[in-house]
Design a protein around this motif. Structure first.
Motif, PDB file in Angstrom:
ATOM      1  N   TYR A   9       0.779  -1.222  -0.088  1.00 12.09           N
ATOM      2  CA  TYR A   9      -0.081  -0.111   0.035  1.00 12.09           C
ATOM      3  C   TYR A   9       0.744   1.219   0.152  1.00 12.09           C
ATOM      4  O   TYR A   9       1.947   1.355   0.676  1.00 12.09           O
ATOM      5  CB  TYR A   9      -0.866   0.075   1.181  1.00 12.09           C
ATOM      6  N   GLY A  33      -1.251   9.410   5.155  1.00 14.92           N
ATOM      7  CA  GLY A  33      -1.883   8.085   5.454  1.00 14.92           C
ATOM      8  C   GLY A  33      -3.458   8.301   5.623  1.00 14.92           C
ATOM      9  O   GLY A  33      -4.391   7.555   6.132  1.00 14.92           O
ATOM     10  N   TRP A  41      -5.049   5.763   1.260  1.00 16.56           N
ATOM     11  CA  TRP A  41      -3.785   4.519   0.608  1.00 16.56           C
ATOM     12  C   TRP A  41      -4.369   4.183  -0.712  1.00 16.56           C
ATOM     13  O   TRP A  41      -5.660   3.971  -0.781  1.00 16.56           O
ATOM     14  CB  TRP A  41      -3.888   3.683   1.889  1.00 16.56           C
ATOM     15  N   THR A  56       0.902   5.790   0.327  1.00 13.14           N
ATOM     16  CA  THR A  56       0.199   7.055   0.533  1.00 13.14           C
ATOM     17  C   THR A  56       0.823   8.219   0.344  1.00 13.14           C
ATOM     18  O   THR A  56       2.314   8.205   0.342  1.00 13.14           O
ATOM     19  CB  THR A  56      -0.321   6.907   2.131  1.00 13.14           C
TER      20      THR A  56
END
Length: 344
Positions: free
Chosen positions: A109, A115, A118, A111
Motif C-alpha cells: 500500500y 495516511g 492509501w 500513501t
C-alpha cells in the motif's frame, strides 16, 4: 551534555570516531512513547527526530510528527485483517507499507497524504510467493523480497516510488538452498546503501547474504558464520555504506542463546566475520547511528561503538525493530504497542 561539562578522553574518542557517540558514564536508553494501541510493530520508518511511521499487526499503521508525543492511527481500513511487517517512508506524507502472507495476503500500500488515503499498489497472485521485506534505493527505486518460488528468491521492483511494481526475472538470482527463506521480523531482511542492495536468509544449513550492485537485477551470494536452522539464521542487516555492514540473528525459538549471532563485513558482504563479543541472544533488528550500532530483540538491546566488533547490553526491554535517521535520531518498536526513542 552542557557546554560546561568536560568530556572524558574516552568519551571524546567515541564522539570523534563514532560521529554519534555515547559517553561511557551514561549509556544510551530508550524512552517509551504512548501509542495508545497494543499492536506489535515490526515495521518501522523514522524520518527524523520528529517524524516517524510504524506498521504492525491487525493492519495498524501509526504516524507521529511531534517526536512521539502523539501518534495518529492512519492505516488503510481494508487492511485491518492483515499483518504489516515493513514500512518505508520518504517524509511525513509519503510512505509505502508491506503486508505479509501466502498468496494475496502479501500486498503493498502507498500513501502520499500522510495516511489519509492509501492505494493498494501490489497484490501477490503467486500462491507460492511470500513477501518478507522492502527497501528503497532512493525515493523512486525500490525492491521487495519474496521467499523462493521455483527454487529462487523473487524480487519485486518499482521505479516510481511504489505506485507500480513488477516481478523481476530470476535469471540473475542464484538458486536457493532447499530449506532457505528470509525472516519477516523487522523489515530489514532486505536493505540498501549507495545504490547496492543485500538480503539475508536462514532456514537451511547456512545463513547466507545475497548482494546486488545493479539495482536488484543480478545477485551474488556468500555464506556467513551465523548459525542457521529451521528457525535460525540472519534476521537483520544494516549497511552504512556499500562496504561496511552488520548482520544479526539467532534462533527465534531459543531467544536467550545465540552463539555467533552477529557478524561484520568490510567488503560489501563478500566476507563476514563473527563479532568478537556478540549480543549472545537472538536479535531481530540492527541499525547504524553514524559509526555506532544498535541491535534489538525480545530480550534486550545492545550497543557497539566499534562497528559491530564488540557489543554491550544497555536495555532489557522487548523490541523487534530499530532504525536511525540521518540526524542521529533512533527509534525502536515491538510488541504491545511499544515504540521508543533513544535518549542521547
Amino acid at each position: 551534555m552542557t557546554p560546561h561539562r568536560k568530556l572524558s578522553i574516552a568519551a571524546l574518542a567515541l564522539v570523534m570516531l563514532g560521529g554519534f557517540g555515547f559517553t561511557p558514564d551514561r549509556g544510551p536508553s530508550w524512552q517509551l512513547t504512548d501509542t495508545g494501541v497494543t499492536a506489535r510493530f515490526r515495521g518501522l520508518a523514522p524520518v527524523s527526530g520528529k517524524v516517524a511511521w510504524a506498521a504492525g499487526s491487525a493492519g495498524t499503521v501509526l504516524r507521529t510528527v511531534d517526536g512521539g508525543r502523539t501518534w495518529a492511527s492512519v492505516g488503510p481500513p481494508e487492511a485491518a485483517a492483515l499483518q504489516f511487517r515493513d514500512i518505508e517512508a520518504a517524509d511525513a506524507r509519503h510512505a509505502v507499507a508491506l503486508t505479509i502472507g501466502n498468496g494475496a495476503d502479501s500486498r503493498i500500500y502507498a500513501t502520499a497524504d500522510g495516511g489519509a488515503t492509501w492505494t493498494e499498489t501490489f497484490r501477490n497472485d503467486e500462491p507460492a510467493a511470500f513477501y518478507d521485506c522492502m527497501t528503497f534505493l532512493d525515493r523512486r527505486h525500490g525492491l521487495a523480497l519474496s521467499d523462493p518460488v521455483g527454487g529462487r528468491f523473487r524480487i519485486l521492483a518499482t521505479s516510481d516510488g511504489g505506485r507500480t511494481w513488477r516481478v523481476r526475472p530470476t535469471d540473475g538470482m542464484p538458486d536457493a538452498l532447499p530449506g532457505e527463506f528470509a525472516f519477516a521480523a523487522s523489515g530489514t531482511c532486505l536493505v540498501s546503501a549507495g545504490g547496492h542492495a543485500w538480503f539475508a536468509t536462514g532456514g537451511d544449513a547456512t545463513a547466507r547474504v545475497f548482494a546486488s550492485r545493479d539495482g536488484g537485477r543480478s545477485w551474488t551470494v556468500t555464506g556467513s558464520p551465523v548459525p542457521s536452522g529451521p528457525s535460525a539464521g540472519i534476521y537483520s542487516l544494516a549497511f552504512r555504506d556499500p562496504r561496511h555492514g552488520l548482520a544479526v540473528g539467532g534462533d527465534y525459538a531459543a531467544p536467550t542463546a545465540a552463539p555467533d549471532g552477529s557478524a561484520v563485513t568490510r567488503d560489501g558482504g563478500r566476507h563476514w566475520t563473527v563479532s568478537r563479543t556478540v549480543p549472545g541472544e537472538y536479535r531481530s533488528g540492527v541499525a547504524w547511528r553514524g559509526r555506532t550500532a544498535l541491535a534489538v530483540g525480545p530480550t534486550g538491546s545492545d550497543v557497539s561503538h566499534d562497528g559491530g566488533v564488540t557489543w554491550r547490553r544497555f536495555d532489557t526491554g522487548s523490541f523487534d525493530a530499530v532504525a536511525c535517521t540521518a540526524d542521529g535520531s533512533c527509534w525502536a518498536s515491538g510488541q504491545d504497542g511499544r515504540i521508543a526513542r533513544l535518549s542521547r
